[in-house]
Design a protein around this motif. Structure first.
Motif, PDB file in Angstrom:
ATOM      1  N   PRO B 558      -3.432   1.576   5.928  1.00  0.00           N
ATOM      2  CA  PRO B 558      -4.121   1.714   7.212  1.00  0.00           C
ATOM      3  C   PRO B 558      -4.470   0.371   7.852  1.00  0.00           C
ATOM      4  O   PRO B 558      -4.271   0.184   9.051  1.00  0.00           O
ATOM      5  CB  PRO B 558      -5.383   2.509   6.882  1.00  0.00           C
ATOM      6  CG  PRO B 558      -5.523   2.481   5.403  1.00  0.00           C
ATOM      7  CD  PRO B 558      -4.154   2.258   4.838  1.00  0.00           C
ATOM      8  N   ASN B 559      -4.996  -0.589   7.075  1.00  0.00           N
ATOM      9  CA  ASN B 559      -5.241  -1.884   7.699  1.00  0.00           C
ATOM     10  C   ASN B 559      -4.857  -3.064   6.815  1.00  0.00           C
ATOM     11  O   ASN B 559      -5.576  -4.030   6.701  1.00  0.00           O
ATOM     12  CB  ASN B 559      -6.676  -2.014   8.233  1.00  0.00           C
ATOM     13  CG  ASN B 559      -7.666  -1.291   7.351  1.00  0.00           C
ATOM     14  OD1 ASN B 559      -7.725  -1.545   6.152  1.00  0.00           O
ATOM     15  ND2 ASN B 559      -8.412  -0.387   7.912  1.00  0.00           N
ATOM     16  N   GLY B 560      -3.673  -2.928   6.206  1.00  0.00           N
ATOM     17  CA  GLY B 560      -3.102  -4.067   5.517  1.00  0.00           C
ATOM     18  C   GLY B 560      -3.855  -4.448   4.251  1.00  0.00           C
ATOM     19  O   GLY B 560      -4.562  -3.634   3.668  1.00  0.00           O
ATOM     20  N   CYS B 561      -3.708  -5.698   3.841  1.00  0.00           N
ATOM     21  CA  CYS B 561      -4.392  -6.164   2.646  1.00  0.00           C
ATOM     22  C   CYS B 561      -4.778  -7.625   2.868  1.00  0.00           C
ATOM     23  O   CYS B 561      -4.479  -8.207   3.903  1.00  0.00           O
ATOM     24  CB  CYS B 561      -3.498  -6.023   1.412  1.00  0.00           C
ATOM     25  SG  CYS B 561      -2.090  -7.138   1.422  1.00  0.00           S
ATOM     26  N   ALA B 562      -5.433  -8.194   1.866  1.00  0.00           N
ATOM     27  CA  ALA B 562      -5.934  -9.555   2.009  1.00  0.00           C
ATOM     28  C   ALA B 562      -4.796 -10.561   2.047  1.00  0.00           C
ATOM     29  O   ALA B 562      -5.002 -11.736   2.318  1.00  0.00           O
ATOM     30  CB  ALA B 562      -6.893  -9.881   0.874  1.00  0.00           C
ATOM     31  N   ARG B 565      -2.898  -9.643   6.176  1.00  0.00           N
ATOM     32  CA  ARG B 565      -3.671  -9.771   7.410  1.00  0.00           C
ATOM     33  C   ARG B 565      -3.816 -11.221   7.884  1.00  0.00           C
ATOM     34  O   ARG B 565      -3.604 -11.512   9.068  1.00  0.00           O
ATOM     35  CB  ARG B 565      -5.031  -9.087   7.268  1.00  0.00           C
ATOM     36  CG  ARG B 565      -4.950  -7.555   7.313  1.00  0.00           C
ATOM     37  CD  ARG B 565      -5.950  -6.914   8.271  1.00  0.00           C
ATOM     38  NE  ARG B 565      -7.277  -7.437   8.138  1.00  0.00           N
ATOM     39  CZ  ARG B 565      -8.231  -6.929   7.339  1.00  0.00           C
ATOM     40  NH1 ARG B 565      -7.969  -5.875   6.581  1.00  0.00           N
ATOM     41  NH2 ARG B 565      -9.422  -7.462   7.304  1.00  0.00           N
TER      42      ARG B 565
END
Ligand code: SRM
Ligand SMILES: Cc1cc2nc3c(=O)[nH]c(=O)nc-3n(C[C@H](O)[C@H](O)[C@H](O)COP(=O)(O)OP(=O)(O)OC[C@H]3O[C@@H](n4cnc5c(N)ncnc54)[C@H](O)[C@@H]3O)c2cc1C
Ligand code: SF4
Ligand code: FES
Lengths: 109, 842
Positions: B558-562, B565
């Motif tokens: 849903p919103n990528g990873c560390a 991003r």
């Protein structure tokens, strides 16, 4: 018994970000996910104590800023294969206000 | 809704890996059923050699225990061989009558050892080497008998021979070819190998052809067909295994006693291991009318001619090639899982393989095409006394093959270059001397992983020693660098020990280790796309925010990873300067707080001192700030400026305001310092004003973000006191102008900068340096320093774009200046995001 403390509003916490709350029991990190869920964890990584509030939030996880362990926001457990747990605190939201549930110090002792 | 049914036949390494990959992508899409002819859950077949050698036990090599199947709701039928597929009804039948319906069927039946069709092949004590049962039979025989003969001097045969010898048998290896491992080695290296194995007590008979195997009795053996070609033989159930000597009985009447060769000679043998090759196990597929040719024929999506049936592993023929090592099979597994999960984007395009013999104490490596032909050149190093042999085969400026014996530490480096098809023209002179020769001060003392003791530290950042890594590789069944990083943390920080960890992987799992193909490596687990593909799309489709990129390019999280991003944030800002919005939550904390986080959660503050020049006024202000905020440590950095360490996060904005100096960006993937020497203003040797040149460069570039940090130095004469030779951009003043060097690095791996161009004027230095850095900003992968970028594209390319093409250089420089126009100093009061620094309390 949990006592609910009003700590912030949802808007005060950046989406995919965090705020730190100082308490008598140490710093607690409040995280906000992309879906506006709020989670609270002890601001101390189970690895070497890194401040989790400073990490990058993604999904329902946060990556510790020091050595990149991934910690689950829901229960504070490190994502496998790492092992460890940061204490999780209950949170409730009422009309955009965030309440943090804490057991009083007297009861802890 | 009822789930689709997936049935897998063959509970081995390729098949189960496919299920693992599938579960990662789509855990709930299928009801899964697995049939395995062996009585064991999936185990690490390649570790049978250490088991035979007595270095490990069976229990150590289980990869997926029964609990794993349960947790993933997989119905497991062990000890059941599938004997029929009804493709019309979509049902498979096992030998005991168990049946299972499928919507998708996955065949992963592996291969069978090839048994030479000579008289006596069915005698007791004549076996192949394939599974736990064979291994147990060999261990049992070693306890009881003396003479072992291994037919076949390839990888498998030598590992079998080594294991049997370690268990005390007198072992002879019989090989039909003039030298050992002829498919992996050339004559020279094979001879050296043979000498070391002879020193370990093995005997060799080369160019010998087996005529028959002789038994105690001349009676025909009692059993029918052994395990030869026909995989459907119902008698092949483990507890009925014909080759195990029955408990408590002495030498039985039909056991092997000797082996006779075509030349009439004979040697004694109580155990004969046939390791002369494998045959893809296609019997089941063929009986169901699925097209086979050497193996089960599959296309690039691992589909057979029946679209609901997939196949992976050794049983498969892909583009006419069958594989016998796990690395390519794992690549197949990944592609197959992608299609079973209905993502439908992956393609298998075949693999280049490398080999490593897993015999403790012997270092041997080969990869690619090492025989060469009239189109190829070779570089050879042959030190007979020193026991080292290396051969590199080069075609059209590319490395296409390598053989190494005695010193294999650069094996994975060469292999990576072979797989990437890297142009080696520029490093050809040094190629033979290996990677460390190109500069790697991090671990110069410890170059050969195999020779290291278990207690020796491999990863200096995380304190991980060799023993821990090897143990994790063996016990947890790790095959890739990423796996090892995750489980042990070794090589997960600065990465300077990556080469050593790769060597450990290679020497522990043999040819099962393959470095990932750089050119096709996805950015991270959130997408299948490479950095280049993503950057291209951001630019071409004018994607201006991270959510927009993730949606358009179908990110699978849903919103990528560390990891992705921060890269995406940089890529959008670089592609669309002054349009795209920065996303602080996608920046690593240092860039969000504009200061470096320390181990105790405090921060450090390094103000800018352009060109390393300061004033009494600035120094006084720094001193006052240190007193006012009780800053515990003040240190002069390696970059010619001052570091204030131990500042509390909430104090940062106040410290910046009181300092009233620009941000030093010591925390950022951005321009760090421009180091200078005193130059012609004072120095008796100086021929150019390096201090001013440095200050001007730093003033021009100081807010420049980049894929990684950027460091510059300017020296006033070739004595080079500012160390321009190890900087991303190094400038050296000479009498007639300035020399510009690029892509040096003084960090993890010291690399000397390469000469780019010589220019006359101060303004030219600004233009060339700026153009080079803009090219790097636009084309490098996030977290690549200039050295990595230039290594990838080649200096020639940089020269074409920056030196030879003047119009392009000016355009690059103009784009850089345009992008920098709006950059703000993040320490200036108006630009500070106050909320980041305020603490809440109760
Ligand atoms: C402060 C300083 C050490 C010192 O006390 O002198 C320093 C401190 C750190 N360095 Fe450095 N490096 C410092 C000069 C250097 C130099 C020398 C130089 O710049 O002339 C190098 C080698 C030159 C080079 O980069 O090519 C250097 C090579 C590294 C590397 C390896 C980079 C590489 O690509 O090989 C890292 C790791 C990284 O960036 O991933 C690193 C990382 C770090 C970090 C940021 C570690 C971290 O991620 O937290 C340290 C931050 C400490 C802090 O909070 O301030 N530091 N570091 C120096 C600051 C210079 C400045 O004024 O900005
Ligand atoms: C001793 C040894 C050492 C090795 N060393 C290395 C090495 O160092 N590096 C390397 O890369 N590779 C090595 N290999 C090769 C590697 O093990 C194989 O390439 C790999 O295991 C093949 O995987 P697979 O899934 O295709 O087949 P397998 O792992 O053989 O799995 C196939 C499974 O299917 C079962 N099966 C077959 N037919 C049926 C049926 N009809 N019904 C039910 N089940 C069935 C079989 O019993 C078997 O368990 C080694 C192999 C051996 C034997
Ligand atoms: S300052 Fe640099 S060399 Fe020193 S410990 Fe930190 S990263 Fe390592
Ligand atoms: S302290 Fe969190 S990962 Fe090390």
């Amino acid at each position: 018994m949990n006592t609910w403390h009003k700590v912030s509003t949802v808007d005060e916490i950046p989406p995919l970000g965090a705020r730190v709350v100082t308490t008598a029991q140490g710093d607690i990190a409040l995280f906000r996910t992309a879906d506006n869920e709020i989670f609270a964890l002890r601001d101390k990584c189970p690895h070497k104590g890194g401040p989790l509030s400073q990490g990058i939030v993604f999904g329902k996880k946060v990556a510790c800023p020091l050595h990149n362990w991934n910690i689950s926001l829901e229960d504070g457990n490190a994502v496998a294969p790492d092992v460890g747990c940061a204490r999780a605190y209950p949170v409730k939201i009422e009309e955009g206000v965030v309440y943090l549930g804490m057991v009083e110090m007297a009861e802890v002792n | 809704m009822t789930k689709m049914k997936l049935v897998m036949v063959g509970n081995g390494m390729a098949g189960v890996r496919t299920l693992e990959e599938l579960i990662k992508l789509e855990p709930d899409l299928y009801d899964m059923t697995v049939f395995g002819a062996e009585p064991h859950p999936n185990y690490n077949r390649i570790m049978l050699s250490p088991v035979l050698a007595g270095e490990q036990g069976i229990q150590d090599i289980i990869l997926n225990d029964l609990e794993w199947y349960q947790q993933n709701n997989i119905t497991l039928h062990l000890n059941k061989k599938v004997v029929r597929i009804d493709r019309n009804k979509k049902i498979v039948y096992a030998d005991d009558g168990t049946e299972a319906e499928y919507d998708r069927l996955l065949l992963a039946t592996g291969s069978n050892p090839f048994i030479l069709p000579v008289p006596g092949k069915d005698l007791e004590g004549v076996i192949g080497y394939r599974d736990i049962q064979d291994t147990n039979a060999m261990i049992a025989a070693a306890a009881k008998y003396k003479h072992a003969v291994v037919i076949g001097g390839g990888l498998l045969g030598l590992e079998a021979a080594n294991g049997l010898a370690l268990r005390g048998m007198d072992v002879t290896v019989v090989h039909i070819m003039p030298w050992l491992m002829e498919r992996q080695l050339d004559l020279n290296s094979a001879k050296m190998l043979q000498t070391s194995l002879e020193a370990k007590g093995l005997k060799f008979l080369l160019e010998k052809q087996t005529e028959r195997i002789v038994g105690t009795s001349t009676l025909p053996p009692l059993q029918g067909e052994g395990r030869g070609g026909d995989g459907l033989n119902g008698a092949d159930i483990p507890h009925l295994h014909p080759n195990l000597p029955p408990e408590g009985e002495g030498a039985s009447s039909n056991r092997v006693t000797a082996i006779r060769f075509k030349d009439g000679t004979e040697i004694p043998a109580d155990l004969v291991v046939m390791a002369v090759g494998i045959r893809p196990n296609t019997a089941l597929a063929e009986s169901a009318g699925i097209h086979c040719n050497r193996g089960i024929v599959v296309n690039d999506t691992m589909q057979t001619f029946d679209p609901s049936i997939y196949a992976v592993g050794e049983c498969v023929a892909h583009r006419g090639v069958t594989y016998g090592l796990v690395a390519p099979l794992f690549e197949q597994a990944k592609v197959c899982a992608n299609h079973l999960a209905r993502m439908g984007i992956a393609r298998y395009q075949g693999s280049v393989m490398s080999t490593k013999l897993k015999v403790t104490g012997i270092d041997l490596f080969s990869a690619g095409d090492f025989t060469g032909n009239d189109q190829t050149d070779q570089i050879v190093l042959h030190d007979v006394a020193g026991g080292i042999y290396k051969k590199l085969v080069i075609q059209a400026d590319k490395l296409i093959g390598a053989v190494m014996y005695g010193d294999t530490k650069d094996g994975s480096w060469y292999f990576q270059m072979i797989r990437d098809g890297k142009n080696v023209a520029e490093i050809r002179d040094h190629l033979m001397f290996g990677q460390s020769h190109l500069g790697d001060i991090g671990h110069q003392g410890q170059s050969s992983a195999a020779a290291m003791p278990d207690t020796m530290e491999v990863c200096g950042c995380n304190g991980v020693c060799k023993g821990v890594i090897v143990k994790a590789i063996k016990e947890k069944g790790l095959f890739t660098l990423e796996d090892v990083r995750k489980h042990t943390k070794a090589s997960s920080s600065c990465g300077s020990c990556t080469g050593l960890v790769e060597q450990l992987l290679a020497s522990t799992v043999g040819g099962a280790y393959t470095p990932t193909l750089n050119a096709t490596k996805p950015m991270c687990g959130c997408t299948e796309l490479t950095h280049e593909q993503v950057r291209q799309a951001i630019f071409a489709q004018t994607l201006i925010s991270i959510p927009q990129i993730m949606q358009t390019l179908e990110w699978n999280t849903p919103n990528g990873c560390a990891s992705c991003r921060p890269a995406l944030n940089y890529y959008v800002l670089c592609a669309h300067p002054r349009i795209a919005q920065d996303d602080p939550q996608s920046r690593f904390i240092n860039e969000r707080a504009h200061a470096n986080i320390q181990k105790d959660g405090t921060y450090s503050v390094i103000p800018r001192m352009f060109g390393g020049v300061t004033t009494a006024k600035d120094l006084r202000r720094i001193a006052d700030v240190v007193d006012k905020y009780n800053i515990p440590t003040v240190k002069v950095t390696g970059g010619q400026r001052i570091d204030l360490l131990g500042v509390k996060k909430e104090d940062l904005p106040k410290v910046w305001a009181d300092l009233d100096m620009p941000s030093g960006h010591a925390y950022a993937k951005a321009l760090r310092t421009v180091k200078t020497c005193v130059g012609s203003e004072w120095c008796r040797f100086g021929v150019q004003d390096s201090t001013q040149m440095g200050i001007d460069l730093e003033r021009a570039l100081w807010k420049m973000y980049a894929p990684h940090k950027v460091k510059i130095a300017v020296s006033g004469c070739p004595r080079n006191c500012a160390e321009s030779g190890i900087k991303d951009v190094g400038v050296i003043g000479v009498d007639s102008g300035w020399e510009i060097y690029v892509a040096g690095n003084g960090g993890i791996k010291t690399v000397v900068a390469q000469f780019l161009v010589k220019v006359k004027t101060h303004d030219e230095v600004l233009e060339y340096a700026g153009a080079f850095l803009q090219l790097y900003r636009e084309e490098a992968r996030y977290l690549d320093r200039t050295v990595h970028y230039v290594e990838r594209v080649g200096l020639e390319y940089i020269k074409q774009r920056v030196v030879e093409d003047a119009a392009n250089r000016k355009a690059l420089h103009a784009r850089l200046l345009y992008a920098l126009q709006d950059e703000k100093d993040p320490w200036k009061k108006d630009n500070v995001r106050a909320r980041e620094f305020e603490i809440l309390s109760i």
